[in-house]
Design an enzyme around this catalytic site. Structure first.
Site, short mmCIF file in Angstrom:
data_model
loop_
_atom_site.label_atom_id
_atom_site.label_comp_id
_atom_site.label_asym_id
_atom_site.label_seq_id
_atom_site.Cartn_x
_atom_site.Cartn_y
_atom_site.Cartn_z
N LYS A 166 22.99 -2.69 -21.95
CA LYS A 166 23.81 -3.85 -21.63
C LYS A 166 23.00 -5.14 -21.79
CE LYS A 166 27.47 -1.49 -20.57
NZ LYS A 166 27.10 -0.34 -21.39
N ASP A 167 23.74 -6.25 -21.98
CA ASP A 167 23.11 -7.56 -22.15
C ASP A 167 22.18 -7.89 -20.99
OD1 ASP A 167 24.49 -7.88 -24.46
OD2 ASP A 167 25.95 -9.30 -23.68
#
Length: 681
Positions: A295-296
């Site tokens: 994930k970012d």
């Protein structure tokens, strides 16, 4: 705005020709919220922490767990283990086809099944209808196979058809029909560590025939053996394990078999950075954590994780400590196996774009901006966007992009890859100082002392370089000191860059229509669909001249291969382009294996286009954030855009755009926004 290197990684080739608008994202961490959608289609921050075991009945016992006189499904676990948690093969009654398919289609399917029972093998098919939603399609496939194991589900997107499975008919002629049905349910469930036992069979020749059939049809999935028990002999079938585990003591085995799942909410942290901190606090290795996807960093993200060798109680005790580092753990519970990378349906995004303004010198009025947003969002909702890999894939913000490190690894230049990995950013932050010191001195010990504790990957590499040296062997050991998922990230980044360039070249030279030699999903022929992902083993079809002329396929069905050792390339100009592109980087003879690092890149097929689902948006005045001030509604509603939005001083408030949508796994919200806004973000 992005650096030049980012712009190269994501080519400036768009699908729609609307004007777009300017704006800024990720001004605040809460402007970018990512929530993983699990394999069942639920967002992980709202999914129930524990489901009632499918085998549990009202009296607390399970019909499926009771011993049968002739055949059984068994699990190689302790007798005290719960019979139903995460390992029970669902019974056909668990799925209500009348709800999933509708009453009329369900009745038609029942009638179709009756026509097959007494007939000879047939290629007769029944269409169950079209299911545009991927989650719905997956539920249909799963429900039909559990209810009727002798049927094969066939996808001709978005249509689903059913036909008789010839493998089932062949097996049912060797064993009883009940055994054949139960065996196919066992195969379909793919429960780790499970086994299936056929009824007693004292005929050795007949057992040999059954063994040969199972080996021929399912040899990659299962292993079989005959065993004697109380004067009778039967065949037992067991799912193959991945690799051959080394022998362990009983105490080690009990510890190894503990798996705890949880939902991780993190803020402004990389997934691997969060894992490294948790691993150190829990006294386990980073590789003991498994997850479905990265994930970012600059976002609030929710994702599922599983940690090995840590009990749920111990994890709960550490939750308060983790929260101080920007990590909140919830839905902590025991499970039976780790997560697999890619074991998710996609992600849900809640985004905010601030300071909206038109491109160029266009009039900056609310009405003008509202019209630009409406046109842009409508185009992307209807047509989708070019499915580029986003800048995150390449290590956004780094002086040396991850794809260059990956290219060095594919060339097996271990020393070069390490030195690229330690290329510093501009500036004198502690991380860059440590990297610069290593490149100047080759002194890993001193560089390790300078490297911030939060930089887990760099510290793991430096420890190995200090121990094994900075020559080719030492650099190989340094890469092996990273978890496999981290090592493989870099070659994947290189392949992703090639894919991005390929799709831009394809659209620029061959246009937006399907051409002869393009690759598409197979339209005809049976395709068994795994629960996890419909396209996990796609059947690839090469478009013919006639199909191009008749417009049989759409651009949304076209695929391009991610370079690897098992993919086929398009049989048109794009095939030659791939070969020339790889040769330009010295990979014309590349096997896409790095045996020293235990890396194998089989490649995959990625659709040219992606389409956001459940897309909603809203325009607001920035000064009214948090309540009121709404300018527009969702994209599916017509709205009157007449308002001036001026303040008491006669100046307009700036507008902010909120967007909510779902994307399939491995699709990037920043790329979707880029298509909407027509600018690099």
């Amino acid at each position: 705005m992005k650096q030049d290197s980012d712009a190269v990684n994501v080519p400036a080739c768009f699908l729609s020709n609307h004007e777009g608008f300017l704006g800024s994202i990720k001004n605040l961490i809460r402007d970018f919220v990512v929530t993983e959608i699990d394999i069942t289609g639920q967002r992980v921050n709202t999914a129930e922490a524990a489901q009632t075991p499918a085998c549990a009945s009202s009296d607390g016992h399970s019909a499926d767990c009771k011993k049968r006189s002739h055949h059984s499904v068994s699990l190689d676990t302790d007798e005290s283990a719960d019979c139903g948690v995460d390992v029970t093969i669902p019974s056909p009654g668990s799925f209500d086809l009348s709800v999933i398919l509708g009453q009329s289609v369900s009745e038609e399917l029942e009638h179709f099944v009756l026509t097959l029972k007494d007939e000879k093998p047939t290629k007769q098919e029944l269409s169950l209808g079209c299911f545009p939603d991927k989650t719905h399609r997956a539920n249909v496939h799963r429900a039909v196979r559990h209810r009727f194991p002798f049927l094969m589900t066939v996808t001709i997107q978005p249509e689903i058809r059913v036909r008789e499975d010839p493998d089932y008919r062949e097996l049912s002629q060797l064993v009883t029909e009940d055994e054949a049905e139960d065996f196919f349910r066992f195969i379909d469930a793919k429960v780790r560590g499970s086994s299936y036992t056929f009824g007693p069979d004292d005929d050795k020749d007949h057992r040999t025939v059954v063994h040969h059939f199972l080996s021929r049809k399912f040899g990659k999935l299962v292993e079989t053996k005959s065993f004697h028990d109380r004067g009778t002999t039967a065949i037992s079938v067991r799912l193959r394990e991945q690799g051959r585990p080394k022998k362990r003591t009983t105490e080690e085995r009990k510890e190894e078999d503990i798996y705890t799942a949880f939902t991780l909410c993190k803020e402004n942290l990389e997934t691997l950075e969060a894992i490294s901190y948790m691993a150190a606090a829990l006294g386990v290795l980073p590789s003991d954590f498994t997850y479905a996807g990265i994930k970012d960093k600059r976002a609030i993200t929710y994702q599922s994780m599983v940690v090995k060798k840590v009990s749920s109680q111990r994890l709960k005790e550490k939750a308060a400590e983790f929260e101080k580092r920007g990590m909140r753990l919830s839905q902590i519970r025991s499970v039976s196996e780790p997560l697999r990378l890619g074991r998710l349906q996609g992600n849900h995004f809640d985004l905010v774009v601030r300071d909206l303004r038109p491109h160029g010198a266009s009039a900056n009025t609310h009405t003008r901006l509202a019209a630009l947003v409406k046109e842009a969002v409508g185009n992307v909702e209807a047509r989708g966007f070019v499915n580029y890999y986003g800048p995150q894939r390449f290590g956004s913000g780094q002086s040396v992009q991850s794809d260059r490190v990956g290219l060095a690894l594919l060339k097996e230049d271990m020393v070069g890859a390490v030195r690229l990995f330690f290329t510093p950013e501009e500036g004198d932050d502690p991380q860059s100082q440590a990297k610069r010191h290593f490149l100047q001195t080759d002194n890993a010990k001193e560089s390790l002392a300078l490297m911030p504790l939060s930089k887990a990957r760099e510290r793991l590499m430096l420890r190995a370089l200090n121990r094994y040296g900075t020559g080719p062997d030492g650099c190989t050991q340094a890469w092996l000191n990273l978890p496999h998922s981290t090592r493989v990230f870099y070659p994947h980044a290189y392949c992703s860059r090639v894919w991005n360039e390929a799709v831009a070249h394809r659209l620029t030279t061959l246009g937006h229509s399907v051409r002869r030699g393009d690759l598409v999903w197979m339209r005809e022929g049976p395709k068994k669909v795994d629960d996890a992902a419909e396209a996990s083993s796609p059947q690839i079809h090469v478009v013919t001249d006639q199909e191009e002329q008749e417009g049989v396929y759409t651009l949304g069905q076209v695929l391009l291969p991610m370079p690897g050792n098992t993919v086929k390339y398009p049989e048109n100009a794009m095939g030659a382009w791939f070969q020339e592109r790889l040769a330009r980087d010295g990979l014309n003879d590349c096997r896409f294996r790095v045996s020293n690092l235990k890396l194998n890149l089989p490649g995959c097929y990625r659709p040219l286009l992606a389409v956001p689902r459940n897309l909603r948006y809203q325009l607001q005045r920035a000064s009214c954030e948090g309540g009121g001030g709404e300018v527009s509604g969702g994209s599916s509603r017509k709205t009157d855009w007449q308002l001036n939005g001026t303040t008491a001083e006669g100046k307009q408030d700036s507008l902010m755009l909120t967007l909510k949508f779902d994307l399939d796994s491995s699709c990037y919200a920043t790329i979707c926004l880029r298509e909407i806004m027509k600018c690099d973000l």
